[in-house]
Design a protein around this motif. Structure first.
Motif, PDB file in Angstrom:
ATOM      1  N   PHE A  39       0.813  -1.218   0.000  1.00  0.00           N
ATOM      2  CA  PHE A  39       0.000   0.000   0.000  1.00  0.00           C
ATOM      3  C   PHE A  39       0.849   1.270   0.000  1.00  0.00           C
ATOM      4  O   PHE A  39       0.321   2.365   0.078  1.00  0.00           O
ATOM      5  CB  PHE A  39      -0.919   0.016   1.228  1.00  0.00           C
ATOM      6  CG  PHE A  39      -1.850  -1.148   1.277  1.00  0.00           C
ATOM      7  CD1 PHE A  39      -2.956  -1.207   0.447  1.00  0.00           C
ATOM      8  CD2 PHE A  39      -1.604  -2.207   2.142  1.00  0.00           C
ATOM      9  CE1 PHE A  39      -3.819  -2.290   0.491  1.00  0.00           C
ATOM     10  CE2 PHE A  39      -2.456  -3.285   2.187  1.00  0.00           C
ATOM     11  CZ  PHE A  39      -3.566  -3.329   1.359  1.00  0.00           C
ATOM     12  N   LEU A  40       2.152   1.130  -0.067  1.00  0.00           N
ATOM     13  CA  LEU A  40       3.055   2.275   0.018  1.00  0.00           C
ATOM     14  C   LEU A  40       3.014   3.111  -1.260  1.00  0.00           C
ATOM     15  O   LEU A  40       3.008   2.584  -2.369  1.00  0.00           O
ATOM     16  CB  LEU A  40       4.488   1.784   0.256  1.00  0.00           C
ATOM     17  CG  LEU A  40       5.553   2.840   0.484  1.00  0.00           C
ATOM     18  CD1 LEU A  40       5.265   3.618   1.761  1.00  0.00           C
ATOM     19  CD2 LEU A  40       6.920   2.198   0.566  1.00  0.00           C
ATOM     20  N   SER A  41       2.961   4.418  -1.081  1.00  0.00           N
ATOM     21  CA  SER A  41       3.046   5.348  -2.207  1.00  0.00           C
ATOM     22  C   SER A  41       3.748   6.616  -1.713  1.00  0.00           C
ATOM     23  O   SER A  41       3.974   6.784  -0.512  1.00  0.00           O
ATOM     24  CB  SER A  41       1.655   5.677  -2.756  1.00  0.00           C
ATOM     25  OG  SER A  41       0.926   6.420  -1.799  1.00  0.00           O
ATOM     26  N   LEU A  42       4.082   7.489  -2.614  1.00  0.00           N
ATOM     27  CA  LEU A  42       4.746   8.730  -2.217  1.00  0.00           C
ATOM     28  C   LEU A  42       3.821   9.663  -1.453  1.00  0.00           C
ATOM     29  O   LEU A  42       4.274  10.479  -0.656  1.00  0.00           O
ATOM     30  CB  LEU A  42       5.303   9.448  -3.450  1.00  0.00           C
ATOM     31  CG  LEU A  42       6.480   8.752  -4.135  1.00  0.00           C
ATOM     32  CD1 LEU A  42       6.865   9.496  -5.399  1.00  0.00           C
ATOM     33  CD2 LEU A  42       7.653   8.643  -3.195  1.00  0.00           C
ATOM     34  N   GLU A  43       2.517   9.533  -1.681  1.00  0.00           N
ATOM     35  CA  GLU A  43       1.569  10.396  -0.997  1.00  0.00           C
ATOM     36  C   GLU A  43       1.176   9.859   0.387  1.00  0.00           C
ATOM     37  O   GLU A  43       0.663  10.587   1.219  1.00  0.00           O
ATOM     38  CB  GLU A  43       0.284  10.556  -1.833  1.00  0.00           C
ATOM     39  CG  GLU A  43       0.485  11.300  -3.138  1.00  0.00           C
ATOM     40  CD  GLU A  43       1.003  10.387  -4.245  1.00  0.00           C
ATOM     41  OE1 GLU A  43       0.791   9.168  -4.157  1.00  0.00           O
ATOM     42  OE2 GLU A  43       1.636  10.897  -5.179  1.00  0.00           O
ATOM     43  N   ASN A  44       1.382   8.572   0.630  1.00  0.00           N
ATOM     44  CA  ASN A  44       0.931   7.945   1.871  1.00  0.00           C
ATOM     45  C   ASN A  44       2.105   7.228   2.558  1.00  0.00           C
ATOM     46  O   ASN A  44       2.462   6.116   2.175  1.00  0.00           O
ATOM     47  CB  ASN A  44      -0.189   6.949   1.567  1.00  0.00           C
ATOM     48  CG  ASN A  44      -0.824   6.416   2.822  1.00  0.00           C
ATOM     49  OD1 ASN A  44      -0.550   6.884   3.920  1.00  0.00           O
ATOM     50  ND2 ASN A  44      -1.679   5.427   2.656  1.00  0.00           N
ATOM     51  N   VAL A  50       3.812   1.416   9.455  1.00  0.00           N
ATOM     52  CA  VAL A  50       3.252   0.144   9.913  1.00  0.00           C
ATOM     53  C   VAL A  50       4.255  -0.977   9.691  1.00  0.00           C
ATOM     54  O   VAL A  50       4.454  -1.838  10.551  1.00  0.00           O
ATOM     55  CB  VAL A  50       1.917  -0.146   9.195  1.00  0.00           C
ATOM     56  CG1 VAL A  50       1.437  -1.556   9.460  1.00  0.00           C
ATOM     57  CG2 VAL A  50       0.868   0.870   9.606  1.00  0.00           C
ATOM     58  N   CYS A  51       4.915  -0.965   8.544  1.00  0.00           N
ATOM     59  CA  CYS A  51       5.916  -1.979   8.225  1.00  0.00           C
ATOM     60  C   CYS A  51       7.042  -1.968   9.249  1.00  0.00           C
ATOM     61  O   CYS A  51       7.428  -3.022   9.773  1.00  0.00           O
ATOM     62  CB  CYS A  51       6.473  -1.755   6.822  1.00  0.00           C
ATOM     63  SG  CYS A  51       7.832  -2.866   6.411  1.00  0.00           S
TER      64      CYS A  51
END
Length: 75
Positions: A39-44, A50-51
């Motif tokens: 679920f990782l992105s530059l915006e989030n 969490v990881c």
């Protein structure tokens, strides 16, 4: 030399069932940490947080709370 060898098992060893359950829980934490990266992105940035948290717990719990970090010196 003595023919009688005195071998003692450590008193704080877990049973097989307890060890398997603990392994499954810690592996679930570790795999959850890896899954959160999907679920990782530059915006989030929260999936990375969490990881890191789950990854740290997967290694910290067995080594400190369960007390297995010093088991090499038992024998």
């Amino acid at each position: 030399m003595s023919s009688k060898i005195d071998t003692q098992t450590p008193q704080n060893e877990n049973s097989l069932v307890t060890s398997v359950v603990l392994f499954a829980v810690m592996m679930a934490l570790f795999l959850g940490a890896i899954y959160s990266l999907s679920f990782l992105s530059l915006e989030n940035p929260w999936p990375m947080a969490v990881c890191l948290g789950l990854f740290a717990l997967a290694f910290w719990i067995p080594q400190t709370i369960l007390g297995r970090s010093d088991s090499a010196g038992e024998h």
